[in-house]
Design a protein around this motif. Structure first.
Motif, PDB file in Angstrom:
ATOM      1  N   LYS A 183       1.378  -0.922   0.036  1.00  0.00           N
ATOM      2  CA  LYS A 183       0.239  -0.009   0.192  1.00  0.00           C
ATOM      3  C   LYS A 183       0.892   1.428   0.125  1.00  0.00           C
ATOM      4  O   LYS A 183       0.771   2.338  -0.639  1.00  0.00           O
ATOM      5  CB  LYS A 183      -1.220  -0.130   1.530  1.00  0.00           C
ATOM      6  N   ASP A 184       2.124   1.181   0.856  1.00  0.00           N
ATOM      7  CA  ASP A 184       3.267   2.760   1.125  1.00  0.00           C
ATOM      8  C   ASP A 184       4.359   1.788   0.393  1.00  0.00           C
ATOM      9  O   ASP A 184       4.946   1.591   1.589  1.00  0.00           O
ATOM     10  CB  ASP A 184       2.669   3.333   2.357  1.00  0.00           C
ATOM     11  N   GLY A 230      -3.440   5.185  -8.149  1.00  0.00           N
ATOM     12  CA  GLY A 230      -5.147   5.379  -9.061  1.00  0.00           C
ATOM     13  C   GLY A 230      -5.350   3.790  -9.053  1.00  0.00           C
ATOM     14  O   GLY A 230      -4.719   2.574  -7.328  1.00  0.00           O
ATOM     15  N   SER A 231      -6.470   3.351  -9.688  1.00  0.00           N
ATOM     16  CA  SER A 231      -6.892   2.223  -9.081  1.00  0.00           C
ATOM     17  C   SER A 231      -7.011   0.764 -10.436  1.00  0.00           C
ATOM     18  O   SER A 231      -7.547  -0.412 -10.366  1.00  0.00           O
ATOM     19  CB  SER A 231      -8.898   2.021  -9.115  1.00  0.00           C
ATOM     20  N   GLY A 232      -5.936   1.201 -10.826  1.00  0.00           N
ATOM     21  CA  GLY A 232      -5.938   0.498 -12.418  1.00  0.00           C
ATOM     22  C   GLY A 232      -4.246  -0.474 -12.295  1.00  0.00           C
ATOM     23  O   GLY A 232      -3.792  -0.154 -11.268  1.00  0.00           O
ATOM     24  N   GLY A 233      -4.432  -1.247 -13.143  1.00  0.00           N
ATOM     25  CA  GLY A 233      -2.677  -2.445 -12.907  1.00  0.00           C
ATOM     26  C   GLY A 233      -2.630  -3.045 -12.184  1.00  0.00           C
ATOM     27  O   GLY A 233      -3.570  -3.754 -11.424  1.00  0.00           O
ATOM     28  N   ALA A 234      -1.441  -3.512 -12.357  1.00  0.00           N
ATOM     29  CA  ALA A 234      -0.977  -5.248 -11.836  1.00  0.00           C
ATOM     30  C   ALA A 234      -0.903  -4.735 -10.140  1.00  0.00           C
ATOM     31  O   ALA A 234      -1.200  -5.683  -9.409  1.00  0.00           O
ATOM     32  CB  ALA A 234       0.018  -5.605 -12.821  1.00  0.00           C
ATOM     33  N   VAL A 235      -0.530  -4.181 -10.061  1.00  0.00           N
ATOM     34  CA  VAL A 235      -0.268  -3.182  -8.148  1.00  0.00           C
ATOM     35  C   VAL A 235      -2.189  -3.660  -7.816  1.00  0.00           C
ATOM     36  O   VAL A 235      -1.864  -4.388  -6.301  1.00  0.00           O
ATOM     37  CB  VAL A 235       0.702  -2.825  -8.306  1.00  0.00           C
ATOM     38  N   ASP A 237      -4.538  -4.824  -8.731  1.00  0.00           N
ATOM     39  CA  ASP A 237      -4.812  -5.890  -9.071  1.00  0.00           C
ATOM     40  C   ASP A 237      -4.646  -7.132  -7.367  1.00  0.00           C
ATOM     41  O   ASP A 237      -5.955  -7.495  -6.638  1.00  0.00           O
ATOM     42  CB  ASP A 237      -5.100  -6.315 -10.454  1.00  0.00           C
ATOM     43  N   VAL A 238      -3.360  -6.914  -7.587  1.00  0.00           N
ATOM     44  CA  VAL A 238      -2.629  -7.507  -6.604  1.00  0.00           C
ATOM     45  C   VAL A 238      -3.289  -7.391  -5.715  1.00  0.00           C
ATOM     46  O   VAL A 238      -3.526  -8.035  -4.152  1.00  0.00           O
ATOM     47  CB  VAL A 238      -1.378  -8.045  -6.542  1.00  0.00           C
ATOM     48  N   LEU A 239      -3.185  -5.997  -4.895  1.00  0.00           N
ATOM     49  CA  LEU A 239      -3.681  -6.008  -3.164  1.00  0.00           C
ATOM     50  C   LEU A 239      -5.409  -6.272  -2.850  1.00  0.00           C
ATOM     51  O   LEU A 239      -5.346  -6.631  -2.194  1.00  0.00           O
ATOM     52  CB  LEU A 239      -3.112  -4.481  -3.238  1.00  0.00           C
ATOM     53  N   ALA A 240      -6.212  -5.689  -3.917  1.00  0.00           N
ATOM     54  CA  ALA A 240      -7.497  -6.158  -3.828  1.00  0.00           C
ATOM     55  C   ALA A 240      -7.787  -7.956  -4.090  1.00  0.00           C
ATOM     56  O   ALA A 240      -8.579  -8.167  -3.431  1.00  0.00           O
ATOM     57  CB  ALA A 240      -8.397  -5.375  -5.173  1.00  0.00           C
ATOM     58  N   ALA A 241      -7.081  -7.953  -4.543  1.00  0.00           N
ATOM     59  CA  ALA A 241      -7.312 -10.140  -4.286  1.00  0.00           C
ATOM     60  C   ALA A 241      -6.567 -10.312  -3.392  1.00  0.00           C
ATOM     61  O   ALA A 241      -7.043 -11.974  -2.468  1.00  0.00           O
ATOM     62  CB  ALA A 241      -6.860 -10.120  -5.256  1.00  0.00           C
ATOM     63  N   ARG A 242      -4.699  -9.863  -2.899  1.00  0.00           N
ATOM     64  CA  ARG A 242      -5.000 -11.124  -1.759  1.00  0.00           C
ATOM     65  C   ARG A 242      -3.413 -10.646  -1.046  1.00  0.00           C
ATOM     66  O   ARG A 242      -3.648 -10.895  -0.194  1.00  0.00           O
ATOM     67  CB  ARG A 242      -3.855 -11.931  -3.070  1.00  0.00           C
ATOM     68  N   GLY A 243      -4.149  -9.105  -0.992  1.00  0.00           N
ATOM     69  CA  GLY A 243      -2.790  -8.350  -0.287  1.00  0.00           C
ATOM     70  C   GLY A 243      -1.647  -8.429  -0.508  1.00  0.00           C
ATOM     71  O   GLY A 243      -1.708  -8.317  -1.253  1.00  0.00           O
TER      72      GLY A 243
END
Length: 271
Positions: A183-184, A230-235, A237-243
């Motif tokens: 996240k940071d 922002g809200s797109g991209g692989a990073v 997606d990974v955070l949203a799906a698996r942290g």
């Protein structure tokens, strides 16, 4: 303390499948063997002494019956519900007892060292010790620490004699970095730099990942922390799906360039 990158654990359903997929990309990979009485087995792909471990479960009941220490690799795999993808990294030391004391002074939770071994396909046994470290406020699992029972020179010679370390058909490859979705990026990199005694590297924006990145310098393979823009991209997606977790490995020296998705992980082939 002095550390080197040792290996990236890529958890997969079938290590033999992972080995074949790597070979199809021109990357040398071999069967590793069985962690006896622990329920896991692996495949291996070496880049000098830095390597990727394709870890699989042959007996989940055995895995879950065994006591596992807090912050251990197996705890991570079980908590991930055996989902394919990058699990953890290991960093290498020759002073594991002193490392345990060092991390305790840093305020980290320390478990180990724990002696472990694996039986190779030819019946020989390789052994090492592991140290698990963690911090309750950190979502991203910290590296676990490994000390092999052989020196680097002995291991390199032995692995080359066995054909485990060998030329890659795709080129003179090396493991360049492992990237973590966080996240940071700046805050996480600062914590890891302090705890592991690592020097900061480059700060940059990776447009392909839509992420802001901060690297740390580690012999054998740098560490890159990436937080989304922002809200797109692989990073994102990974955070949203698996942290927060490792999600991408950079392999330098390949004649074929670009990102390849392999069994829940991303491999980036570079010049």
């Amino acid at each position: 303390m002095s550390f080197q990158f040792d290996h990236l654990v890529h958890f997969v359903n079938d290590p033999k499948e992972a080995v074949q997929l790597f070979r199809q990309q021109g990357v040398h990979a071999v069967d590793g063997g069985v962690h006896e009485n622990r329920g896991t087995y692996n495949g291996l792909s070496y880049f000098d002494l830095s390597y990727i471990e394709f870890l699989g479960a042959y007996d989940k009941k055995l895995i879950e019956e065994r006591p596992n220490l807090a912050y251990s690799l197996i705890e991570t795999v079980v908590n991930d519900a055996y989902t394919e993808g990058f699990a953890r990294i290991a960093i290498r030391t020759t002073q594991i007892e002193q490392a345990a004391e060092y991390f305790a002074r840093q305020g980290l939770t320390v478990n180990g060292p724990v002696p472990l071994s694996r039986r190779r396909p030819d019946g020989s046994v390789v052994s090492w010790r592991l140290l698990y470290i963690g911090h309750p406020d950190q979502e991203l699992p910290l590296p676990f620490i490994i000390q092999w029972d052989e020196s680097d020179e002995e291991r390199r010679s032995d692995l080359a004699d066995r054909g485990v370390i060998a030329p890659h058909p795709a080129g003179d490859l090396s493991l360049s970095f492992v990237a973590f979705a966080v996240k940071d990026a700046e805050s996480t990199a600062a914590h890891w730099a302090k705890w592991l005694g690592l020097k900061p590297g480059e700060a940059y924006v990776d447009e392909s990942l839509q992420a802001r990145c901060r690297s740390l310098l580690l012999p054998g393979g740098n560490l890159v922390f990436a937080s989304p823009i922002g809200s797109g991209g692989a990073v994102s997606d990974v955070l949203a799906a698996r942290g927060e977790r490792a999600f991408l490995a950079g392999i330098a020296g390949s004649s074929a360039k670009g990102d390849q998705k392999v069994l829940g992980g991303i491999y980036r082939f570079l010049d």
